[in-house]
Design an enzyme around this catalytic site. Structure first.
Site, PDB file in Angstrom:
ATOM      1  N   ASP A   1     -40.156 -24.583 -14.810  1.00  0.00           N
ATOM      2  CA  ASP A   1     -38.776 -25.317 -15.784  1.00  0.00           C
ATOM      3  C   ASP A   1     -37.506 -25.144 -14.848  1.00  0.00           C
ATOM      4  O   ASP A   1     -37.529 -24.197 -13.875  1.00  0.00           O
ATOM      5  CB  ASP A   1     -39.023 -24.640 -16.678  1.00  0.00           C
ATOM      6  CG  ASP A   1     -38.243 -25.196 -17.727  1.00  0.00           C
ATOM      7  OD1 ASP A   1     -37.647 -26.461 -17.287  1.00  0.00           O
ATOM      8  OD2 ASP A   1     -38.871 -25.227 -19.329  1.00  0.00           O
TER       9      ASP A   1
HETATM   10  C1  BGC Z   1     -36.118 -27.791 -20.248  1.00  0.00           C
HETATM   11  C2  BGC Z   1     -37.347 -28.650 -19.346  1.00  0.00           C
HETATM   12  C3  BGC Z   1     -36.676 -30.261 -18.409  1.00  0.00           C
HETATM   13  C4  BGC Z   1     -36.057 -29.285 -17.740  1.00  0.00           C
HETATM   14  C5  BGC Z   1     -34.974 -30.353 -17.072  1.00  0.00           C
HETATM   15  C6  BGC Z   1     -35.433 -27.348 -19.133  1.00  0.00           C
HETATM   16  O1  BGC Z   1     -34.339 -26.161 -19.390  1.00  0.00           O
HETATM   17  O2  BGC Z   1     -37.064 -26.571 -21.241  1.00  0.00           O
HETATM   18  O3  BGC Z   1     -38.033 -29.456 -20.467  1.00  0.00           O
HETATM   19  O4  BGC Z   1     -37.492 -30.745 -18.901  1.00  0.00           O
HETATM   20  O5  BGC Z   1     -34.820 -27.918 -18.611  1.00  0.00           O
HETATM   21  O6  BGC Z   1     -33.840 -30.262 -17.393  1.00  0.00           O
END
Ligand code: BGC
Length: 762
Positions: free
Chosen positions: A287
């Protein structure tokens, strides 16, 4: 006999050909990647593991990538996200394909969560349709639009089971139940990927957040998770597994710890479970900066945590560049081995190969398909989905559907709030294109009904709170009028009306990432408005906009009716108007319990029994209950009303003994005894009465949505086989244990018919 034999031979020949084709295709892919990797330098291999965002999307961490162009040219980037639009993707892809040494294409991802430009209801709302066909269609439409916009990778489905509505990200998932969550996870993956990633309108899906992210302590985002293996296996992991079984191409690791090791660096999770037990063969992406965040978790400096993540089984590093900046050094120092880097690099290249990007790096950047974006078909689907997501929580005196005559006072801060209709995580959605409730109602009925509008209140009057919510723009607008003046105007409108429709609830970003709330009630400003409206004596219909279950005890006593509309997406206003005026009969059912109060959390239907269960109406001392509130939630899992009434017959079982290989049919007759045609979601629950471990008081094991004309009766048949009885025992083995099982079929998890059978495994 002969015919059957011939059919058997034909089937065998067919599967043999299919297997032979797959083996040949895999061999071809391997050969291609072998040859490519032979040409790659170590730096180029590490470059493939690097996922950057040059901005344009929603930066959710403290870092945003810099010098992206130079890095692409140097072969230091494997993929990008947050670049939306075919022309921008084309520009960036050209840099990789024309300017980098080996011309390896980039993979372009994005948070395509509930639609792309055409936005559908937030996932928690859409889940309330329990309609996996519809959900799959929305994923399909999203993939068509995303690919027409240059993308080939969707950071979805989000399948985190959540029993704590304080956690804002409950909005992004399917709710509290693993059985339903699994069905939805599979439907979404199939919708995105269509079992064929080479098609020009499919995207690779990315199931997230692996794993258990929805169980953050206190509902506070990114917080600690601590869970027994048995609970993981039985109650939280199935939806991720369902996505893997549906062929999902990638997995995103979560921010939280599991057994005190962050998921992103957790070898048990990313290798033992995911790859060895579940046979996942795609790639794992971290993530947003979750590699770097392991430093704050106390697992070492950036070099140490990057090596830990790679060795745990992480393939791609999102934004933080820990892999890019430290893996070479770790290799020199023997902290990782070349094979670790090669394996991760190969998995990324395989994904690109499977997507056909080597053959055609520009596969998604032709303007020819642009017409699918916000097409009439997709908008019609958005409208339908917005209606199907609606859950009718209360409807006294059949105040709904609204009559198309007289005067309606339409009040509340969400009645005409375009900016809030899409809900959280609508990265590509343009809120300017959303339909408000006011517009939807006017379009449908303004020629027959007089609609008087008044805002009535701000979503919240708490300026500090509003400041935090408004990070993406003024979702909570503070007008110049005082709250008293707004209420007076709304009351005046109500007094002139036959019925009041009050659009209340949350702003879009009061739920979603980093939007935990300790108090999940309606903000005070809206409570005051509601009270004043109710005091007029006019029937008040609340239309609720929310990204999570809310605590609504007082509101549910005061209002005549409550329709939960969640955040419906681009066509929200039209879809809700369809329901309010009876064009659509609401059929949504809750997929997450609405707590009576925050003190009850976690509250969920499939809990274990205690040794001292409280029986409703019975003695309370030394029983498992509260002195001040009931045990039951305000609205249980599976709950939702219709404009019509459904009557259930007792259950008929085709047999009372189930054996390995046999099927019991559990049947009920459902009659539409009300005044409207309607759809009913019939739910099947089981209880394993005696087992080697304590089992939940009930578990969802089936659901069917049936359409019943007024007066019509249908028999609903649930076939039950031994698979439905299986659970993970203390040794984490999937078992079905002999003994007595209770069967429950009903309209929600609380109101059911019951019968029982015995499973005899001899
Ligand atoms: C979130 C994810 C997301 C990623 C990219 C993160 O902060 O937890 O769900 O896909 O950002 O935007």
């Amino acid at each position: 006999m002969k015919k059957t034999y011939l059919l058997f031979v034909a089937l065998m020949a067919f599967s043999y050909t299919a297997i032979a084709q797959t083996v040949a295709a895999t061999a071809k892919m391997n050969q291609f990647i072998d040859q490519l990797m032979q040409k790659m330098t170590l730096d180029e291999k590490i470059g493939q593991l690097n996922l950057l965002t040059p901005g344009g999307g929603i930066p959710t961490g403290s870092v945003v990538s810099t010098d992206v162009e130079t890095k692409i040219k140097k072969g230091q980037v494997g993929g990008l996200f947050g670049v939306i639009g075919a022309d921008k993707v084309l520009q960036a892809q050209r840099l990789a394909v024309e300017k980098s040494r080996l011309h390896i294409p980039l993979i372009f991802g994005s948070d395509v969560i509930h639609g792309h430009k055409t936005t559908f209801p937030i996932p928690l709302g859409l889940a309330c349709s329990w309609d996996t066909t519809l959900i799959k269609q929305t994923a399909r439409a999203a993939a068509e639009e995303a690919t027409a916009d240059g993308l080939s990778w969707a950071f979805s489905p989000m399948v985190d089971i959540c029993r704590d509505p304080r956690w804002g990200r409950i909005a992004e998932g399917a709710g509290e139940d693993a059985f339903l969550g699994s069905a939805i996870a599979g439907a979404m993956v199939r919708g995105y990927q269509q079992n064929n990633l080479r098609q020009d309108n499919t995207v690779m899906a990315c199931v997230k957040h692996f794993a258990l992210y929805g169980a953050a302590e206190g509902g506070r985002d990114y917080n600690t998770v601590d869970m027994s293996r048995i609970r993981m296996y039985n109650e939280y992991l199935p939806p991720y597994k369902a996505a893997i079984d549906a062929g999902v191409g990638s997995v995103m690791s979560s921010f939280n710890v599991i057994d005190d090791i962050p998921a992103t660096g957790n070898r048990w999770l990313l290798t033992d479970l995911l790859r060895k037990q579940w046979q996942f063969n795609g790639f794992v992406v971290s993530d947003y900066t979750s590699v770097n965040e392991m430093e704050a978790h106390g697992l070492g400096n950036l070099q140490q945590v990057s090596a830990l993540a790679l060795k745990a089984g992480l393939d791609m590093d999102m934004v933080g560049e820990g892999f890019l900046t430290t893996l070479k050094k770790s290799l020199q120092q023997g902290k990782v081995i070349l094979n670790d880097i090669n394996t991760a690099c190969r998995r990324i290249l395989e994904a690109k190969y499977k997507l056909g990007l080597f053959e055609n790096p520009y596969r998604n950047v032709s303007s020819e398909r642009a017409a699918v974006i916000l097409s009439p078909d997709h908008l019609a689907l958005s409208r339908k989905a917005a209606a199907k997501a609606c859950v009718l929580l209360k409807n006294n005196h059949n105040v709904l559907p609204l009559q198309r005559k007289g005067t309606i006072a339409l009040v509340g801060p969400l009645a005409d709030s375009r900016r809030n209709m899409l809900g959280t995580w609508s990265v590509a959605g343009d809120w300017h294109k959303a339909i408000t409730l006011k517009e939807g109602m006017e379009k449908l009925a303004a020629d027959q009904v007089k609609i008087i509008y008044a805002k009535g209140a701000n979503i919240s009057d708490d300026t500090l709170f509003n400041h935090k919510v408004n990070v993406f723009g003024p979702e909570i607008e503070m007008g110049t009028a005082s709250s008293d003046a707004m209420i007076q105007e709304a009351v005046a409108a109500a007094q002139k009306a036959d019925v009041v429709v009050a659009a209340l609830g949350e702003a879009a970003d009061m739920s979603g990432e980093s939007s935990s709330r300790a108090d999940i009630g309606l903000p005070e400003s809206q409570q005051k408005l509601l009270k004043a409206l109710v005091q007029t004596g006019k029937p008040v219909v609340i239309v609720l906009f929310n990204g999570r279950p809310l605590t609504l005890v007082k509101e549910s006593q005061m209002a005549t009716a409550i329709l939960d509309a969640w955040f419906g997406g681009t066509e929200a206003g039209n879809g809700i108007a369809d329901v309010l005026f009876g064009v659509e009969n609401p059929s949504g059912k809750l997929t997450a319990s609405f707590p009576y109060s925050v003190g009850q959390i976690p509250v969920y239907y499939n809990h274990l029994n205690t040794g001292r269960p409280y029986v409703l109406g019975g003695p309370t001392k030394f029983k498992s209950d509260y002195l001040d509130i009931p045990n039951a939630p305000l609205f249980p899992f599976g709950y939702g009303l219709s404009y019509t009434r459904f009557l259930y017959s007792p259950i008929t079982l085709s047999d009372t003994i189930l054996k390995n290989g046999t099927t019991i049919h559990a049947m009920v007759k459902v009659t539409n005894s009300g005044n409207y045609d309607g759809e009913e979601l019939v739910q099947l629950y089981l209880r394993d009465e005696v087992a080697s471990i304590s089992r939940p008081v009930k578990m969802l094991k089936g659901f069917q949505k049936i359409v019943l004309k007024k007066g019509e009766t249908k028999t609903v048949d649930f076939p039950i086989q031994v698979d439905a009885l299986k659970f993970y025992n203390s040794r984490l083995e999937p078992v079905a244990e002999p003994g007595k099982y209770e069967v429950m079929i009903g309209t929600n998890s609380d109101v059911v018919q019951t019968a029982s059978f015995t499973f005899n495994n001899r």
